[in-house]
Design a protein around this motif. Sequence first.
Motif, PDB file in Angstrom:
ATOM      1  N   GLU A   8       0.856  -1.187   0.000  1.00 11.26           N
ATOM      2  CA  GLU A   8       0.000   0.000   0.000  1.00 11.26           C
ATOM      3  C   GLU A   8       0.887   1.231   0.000  1.00 11.26           C
ATOM      4  OE1 GLU A   8      -2.595   0.379   3.409  1.00 11.26           O
ATOM      5  OE2 GLU A   8      -3.518   2.226   2.647  1.00 11.26           O
TER       6      GLU A   8
ATOM      7  N   ASN B 156      -4.616   4.877  -1.901  1.00  6.40           N
ATOM      8  CA  ASN B 156      -5.751   5.491  -1.211  1.00  6.40           C
ATOM      9  C   ASN B 156      -6.303   6.629  -2.052  1.00  6.40           C
ATOM     10  OD1 ASN B 156      -5.791   4.204   1.619  1.00  6.40           O
ATOM     11  ND2 ASN B 156      -3.635   4.713   1.282  1.00  6.40           N
TER      12      ASN B 156
ATOM     13  N   GLU C  51      -8.251   2.143  -2.738  1.00  4.23           N
ATOM     14  CA  GLU C  51      -8.873   2.061  -1.415  1.00  4.23           C
ATOM     15  C   GLU C  51      -9.680   3.320  -1.135  1.00  4.23           C
ATOM     16  OE1 GLU C  51      -6.084   1.221   1.680  1.00  4.23           O
ATOM     17  OE2 GLU C  51      -5.390  -0.641   0.740  1.00  4.23           O
TER      18      GLU C  51
ATOM     19  N   ASP D  80     -11.900   0.695   2.763  1.00  2.00           N
ATOM     20  CA  ASP D  80     -10.901   0.904   3.825  1.00  2.00           C
ATOM     21  C   ASP D  80     -11.586   1.305   5.137  1.00  2.00           C
ATOM     22  OD1 ASP D  80      -8.394   1.181   4.959  1.00  2.00           O
ATOM     23  OD2 ASP D  80      -7.703   2.733   3.582  1.00  2.00           O
TER      24      ASP D  80
ATOM     25  N   LYS E 113     -11.228  -3.880   4.171  1.00  2.00           N
ATOM     26  CA  LYS E 113     -10.137  -3.756   5.143  1.00  2.00           C
ATOM     27  C   LYS E 113     -10.709  -3.376   6.489  1.00  2.00           C
ATOM     28  CE  LYS E 113      -5.947  -2.111   4.098  1.00  2.00           C
ATOM     29  NZ  LYS E 113      -4.883  -1.306   3.421  1.00  2.00           N
TER      30      LYS E 113
HETATM   31 MG    MG Z   1      -5.616   2.511   3.099  1.00  2.00          MG
END
Ligand code: MG
Length: 291
Positions: A59, A117, A149, A179, A200
């Motif tokens: 990530e 993200n 995400e 997320d 997540k």
């Molecule tokens: Mg994240």
Amino acid sequence: EYAYQYDDQLAHYTANKDPYNTKRLTLIAELSRALQDNLLTLVFHPKIDLKQGRVTGVEALLRWHHPRFGQVPPDEFIAVAEQTGIIKPLTQWVLNRSLEARHHLATRGFDLSVSINISTNNLRESDFTEEIYKTLERTNTPPEKVTLELTETSMMHDPVKALNALEKLHQIGVRVSIDDFGTGYSSLSYIKRVPAQEIKIDKSLILDLDRISDDEVIVRTTVNMCHSLGFSVVAEGVECLAVEATLKQMGCDQVQGFHFTQPLPLEALIQWLENYSATQHSFVFDSTTQQ
Ligand code: MG
Ligand code: C2E
Ligand code: MG
Ligand code: MG
């Protein structure tokens, strides 16, 4: 923690109640410049498959080392970026650097996926899907190697728009992850409709999983429910072996956390990956020779 809440509407902002006022104004003034001057960097946090113990992806996380404030937490400057519109070039920058980093990792023998993200503001940009498509082409990246995400909470600001935008991304073949799951107020009927492949679970539910029985119940139930709905489940915030073992026993698919490593700059990540795969190999060897 924040002494006040960032809000979509600056009209709700009450400066006299905000102890970070001058800092925030400075960040607003300097963020765009910092992006142009390459003062922002990316670090990468491994995602580990629990069954095989293998690293499957990384990530990308932004870092800003400010000359006066030191490290500014991304939660703080992302909010600023969203309010000022800088989030558009910022996300584009993250996307470009992340896919280049993925390419570099692949040439070093680590063919990993990369998670990025994104903000729901990005989903409102009319050319967002097209920009992603172009970046995939330019960097020669298979779309299924990229996961976007989005936080559960941000999605709920405009659930219908988020669904439509995600549908378009789904069509170009990138993966979508929800997320910080478990901190928002989304309904299960909504989550079911989101074209996401991954959930997540937020670190607030994971950090003390081995010691807080309520968290244990919530996480176990969430893992089962998400599996029934067809999602792959990632737990973030794994800081110790006991939590890793609990998650493995629950059937959670992947983990991230300081127990494995802190997020690392690219070259340090490559070293870590080389060490980790060597250790994993000897672990497999040990367990077979013991029998
Ligand atoms: Mg994240
Ligand atoms: P996130 O996407 O939920 O990222 C996970 C955060 O948890 C990261 O914090 C990571 O360093 C931290 N973390 C991971 N494992 C552990 C652990 O075992 N223990 C603890 N205590 N923390 C752990 P970070 O890097 O400070 O990022 C915070 C948030 O800022 C991210 O949360 C994400 O929402 C946002 N962010 C970071 N980079 C970007 C970016 O490029 N674009 C956007 N839009 N947001 C970003
Ligand atoms: Mg998260
Ligand atoms: Mg977060």
